[in-house]
Structure formats: C-alpha cells, structure tokens
Write an enzyme that holds these catalytic residues in place. Structure first.
Site, PDB file in Angstrom:
ATOM      1  N   SER A   1       8.278   9.468   9.942  1.00 29.13           N
ATOM      2  CA  SER A   1       9.038   9.393  11.182  1.00 29.13           C
ATOM      3  C   SER A   1       9.108   7.961  11.695  1.00 29.13           C
ATOM      4  O   SER A   1       9.721   7.105  11.086  1.00 29.13           O
ATOM      5  CB  SER A   1       8.429  10.339  12.216  1.00 29.13           C
ATOM      6  OG  SER A   1       9.200  10.378  13.397  1.00 29.13           O
TER       7      SER A   1
ATOM      8  N   ASP B   1      13.193  10.517  11.005  1.00 28.52           N
ATOM      9  CA  ASP B   1      13.507  11.818  10.387  1.00 28.52           C
ATOM     10  C   ASP B   1      14.375  12.668  11.306  1.00 28.52           C
ATOM     11  O   ASP B   1      14.550  13.851  11.084  1.00 28.52           O
ATOM     12  CB  ASP B   1      12.232  12.566  10.013  1.00 28.52           C
ATOM     13  CG  ASP B   1      11.329  12.875  11.202  1.00 28.52           C
ATOM     14  OD1 ASP B   1      11.432  12.167  12.227  1.00 28.52           O
ATOM     15  OD2 ASP B   1      10.515  13.810  11.111  1.00 28.52           O
TER      16      ASP B   1
ATOM     17  N   ASP C   1      14.169  14.174  14.096  1.00 21.49           N
ATOM     18  CA  ASP C   1      13.786  15.350  14.872  1.00 21.49           C
ATOM     19  C   ASP C   1      13.647  15.013  16.359  1.00 21.49           C
ATOM     20  O   ASP C   1      13.392  15.893  17.177  1.00 21.49           O
ATOM     21  CB  ASP C   1      12.511  16.001  14.339  1.00 21.49           C
ATOM     22  CG  ASP C   1      11.296  15.088  14.406  1.00 21.49           C
ATOM     23  OD1 ASP C   1      11.437  13.880  14.695  1.00 21.49           O
ATOM     24  OD2 ASP C   1      10.182  15.581  14.151  1.00 21.49           O
TER      25      ASP C   1
END
Length: 458
Positions: free
Chosen positions: A101, A249, A251
């Site tokens: 991330s 990533d 999210d």
C-alpha cells in the site's frame, strides 16, 4: 525443517514487513503453504500491486499454494478490492493480495481474506497461519496445484462498481484523478470506459497515471500533507470541479475540492452517509470513534442509525456484517459497503461523490462548508512516545474527572459538551493518535490541542 524465528511481518490486520529479514520469497512461500492448510483451501485468488518485489513475492505465494494442491486464480496487477471482489465472485476459498500500500519502498506485505471475502482475524486463522509458517512442518505436497489466469474478472468487477452510480443523475463534471503511479490506473481506465459507454457526461483528467513501482512522484499516500500538492495543483491548473487520489493499492480514496483544498476524511464519511440515506432512508451507518459529531448529526437528520465501531478494517467489516449496515466509514479514508461484500473500496466513493455533487448542484467545497464550520476538528495528530499506556493514564487522570461522557470503544474518548477528544494507540505503529473536535469553535480546538500536546510531550 528448522523453524523460522518469530515472524514479525504478521500485524493486527494483515502482513507487512521490511524486505529481506522480515519478508522475502522464502517467507512468502511458507505463508502460501500455511494459508492453504489452515484455511482448507482448494481455490485461492491472488493479486499484486506494482512494487518491484510484488511479482516475485506473489510467485512465491503461488508456489506455496500450489504445493498444497491449490488452484491459484491469478489476477495479476490489481487492487486489493479486486481480490476481495474476485474471492466472492469466483467462489474461492480465500484471497491474497501482495501489497505494501503506502509503506516505504523497502517494505511489502499481504492482505488476506477467507471465503466470502470475510476478514481473517487472530482467532479464525491468522494466528494459526503465522504459527504454521513459523514451524514449517507442512503436510505432504498435494499434486494438481496450478495457476489459472483470472485477469478477465475485471469486467465483472467494473460491472459491480457501476451498480453504485445512477448514470442518469450525472451532469457535466470535470474530475481530476491521481493514481500516484500505483495499481489504480488500469482498473480506473476500465471503469471510466464503462461510464463513457453508459453515457456519463464526466470528463476525467489523469495525472501520475501509469503504474510504475519506482514511484517517481513519491510513495502514493495522499493523506500526508507533503503529498497533497500532487493533486491540489493540477486540480487548479486544469480547472477541475474536484480531485480524487488513491494510495498504492487503491483501497483508500481521497478528495480535493475545486480550489485544491483537501477534504478531511471525517467529513467524507458524513457525505457518503448522506448519499446512501438519501436513497435508502433508515439504514444503519458504521463510523469509527475518532471524530464523530458531524457524521452523527447528518445520520440523525436523515433518519438513519449511527453505530460506532473500533478502528480497523476487520472490526468495521465485522460490524457491517453483524448489523447489516449499508455503509461504514473511517476518517482514515477506508470506506466499506454492504453490497460490496462489506469490504472497502477506493473506486466506489469516487462514484458516490460524483453523483452527490451532481444531484446537489453544488461544489464539493460548498457541500462541506456548513459541516466544517459546525464541527471543526484538529485532524489526526500523532505522537511517538515511550510508554503509551502511561501517557493515556496521565491524560485520563487530568481530563477524566471533568468529562461529561466517556467511551472506550477504541482508546479513550472523553466529551465535555462543547468539545471532545479521542486518544488511542495505533494498531500498526508505535504511535499515539489524537483527534479533537468542537461545536463551532475552531479556536477551542486549537487551544485544547496545544494544551494536550504539552501534556503528552511532557
């Protein structure tokens, strides 16, 4: 096989470690083997982000899974939420996304789910996976393990995202998107194509768009002040109506108004709660305990039910599943959706915010102005301290006797009528995190922050 020393890459919510000593291909192989055995898996989804080491680590995880006879459903380069989606969509027994991330370049990690895209907590698998990976006493290899190309799942993923937006409600809008050279670019392009084909009158402007694991613009973490100009400046340069930026990533999703102003996460939660309650009155909304008043007010005004949960994706997802809440949000920019396996997504908030701005016919800044004025907040302030428990105890001794209400859902929350604070230890870093909010008094927020800072740093 000689057991590994304790694996320090296993964290409260996922796996994250420094490359080399904490996480390498050998460890990744063992995690794959252990995941397959503990979860009793025969089919596992595997995705990865754009970092230079992610492909090799994903290959090692795949080898571990295949040694246990697993069919590896390989998504290739993809976002964490695509792993969540594909796990349920393909009826797999679990999913693993190799990603660090927004962590530094010398780190990598994994996010894992079980069947149904449910999180894996300590009690229902994570501790057992860690223990078996450390021991290395795996069962005999099972023949038949193989890799299946599952990258075609993206079309179904995009179709699912499109269920969250009413294209007929959209009006012309110019939106700047910043993928930060992370994994978001290709997935966003597929979504933007679907929106165009459906007739959405949205003009998208792309910056830092192509995946590049060297991250020439820096690690994609738009929450950091020093990174926000990478979105704010081009929003103003292009005359965009709003800006959207993702982490590595994707999210997490971050918003900027038409003047390049960063929108704090707690106000985004309130806006997304409004977006859902306008369509489905009476629904439950999950929020974290850090900054709550603005969200609680809009949920009450729109006839919903606000429910507080501990911070962290596993706790929010559990609360979502237990209560049937339509939406859950954290001020850290994680947003969860009942109709997306109760999982977090960075693409769905963008769609909802675009639709909300179009429906209201106001700028994003205007939508926020009243709420920000009514409930000013400090933003999250982090402190690195030697003894977290001792500092929290000292703060409690100072403020506890004066508090009107207290809550210990996550850390210490004390309310004093016209202001409140939440102080909690980070689950992932050696930090204390402080949030302060007030009722219409920004000067009070500043004064209390200075007061508490002096106590904590002493």
């Amino acid at each position: 096989m000689t057991p590994l020393p304790p694996l320090t890459c296993f964290k409260a919510y996922d796996i994250r470690g420094r490359l080399g000593d904490e996480l390498n291909e050998e460890i990744a192989y063992r995690i794959g083997r252990a995941f397959a055995e503990v979860m009793g898996a025969s089919r596992v989804v595997l995705g990865r982000d754009v970092r230079p080491t992610s492909e090799a680590l994903a290959s090692a995880v795949a080898r571990g899974l295949m040694a246990a006879g697993v069919e590896v459903l390989d998504l290739g380069l993809s976002g964490t939420e695509e792993t969540y989606f594909a796990t349920t969509h393909l009826g797999a027994d679990g999913g693993i996304c190799v990603t660090a991330s927004h962590n530094p370049m010398d780190y990598n990690g994994m996010k894992m789910v079980q069947a149904g895209s449910a999180p894996i907590g300590a009690a229902d698998g994570m501790d057992a996976i860690k223990a078996l990976a450390e021991r290395g006493d795996f069962a005999a290899e099972v023949p038949g393990g193989h890799v299946t190309d599952a990258s075609g799942t993206r079309a179904a993923y995009v179709a699912k995202l499109m269920e969250f937006v009413d294209i007929s409600a959209l009006t012309p809008l110019k939106v700047l998107v910043n993928a930060g050279h992370g994994a978001a670019g290709p997935s966003f392009d597929a979504l933007a194509d679907a929106m165009a084909q459906a007739g959405a009158p949205i003009e998208f402007i792309r910056v830092y768009h192509d995946p590049d694991g060297s991250f020439p613009a820096g690690i994609p973490n738009p929450l950091l002040d020093e990174n926000q100009h990478l979105t704010a400046a081009p929003v103003k340069d292009h005359g965009a109506d709003m800006g959207v930026a993702w982490d590595g990533d994707f999210d997490r999703c971050f918003f900027f108004d038409h003047e390049g102003g960063f929108v704090p996460g707690e106000y985004v939660v309130g806006l997304l709660a409004e977006a859902f309650l306008a369509k489905e009155p009476g629904q439950k909304i999950i929020h974290d305990p850090r900054v709550v008043w603005a969200t609680q007010e809009v949920v009450a005004q729109m006839g919903g039910e606000a429910i507080q949960s501990k911070c962290g994706h596993s706790f929010i997802k559990q609360a979502m599943r237990e209560t049937g809440a339509v939406y859950g949000g954290e001020m850290s920019a994680h947003h969860y959706f009942r109709d997306f396996m109760a999982c977090d997504s960075g693409m769905i908030p963008m769609l909802l915010m675009i639709e909300l701005v179009c429906r209201r016919g106001e700028s994003l800044k205007a939508l926020l102005a009243e709420r920000r004025a009514a409930y000013p907040s400090s933003g999250e302030v982090n402190f690195r301290v030697g003894d977290q428990k001792a500092v929290i105890a000292a703060i409690e001794a100072e403020y506890g006797p004066k508090a009107e209400t207290r809550d210990e859902t996550d850390g210490l929350s004390l309310s004093f009528g016209d202001w409140r604070f939440n102080l909690r230890a980070s689950n992932t870093e050696p930090l204390l995190r402080l949030n302060i909010e007030a009722r219409g008094k920004p000067d009070l927020v500043a004064a209390k922050l200075a007061e508490m800072r002096a106590l904590i740093e002493a």
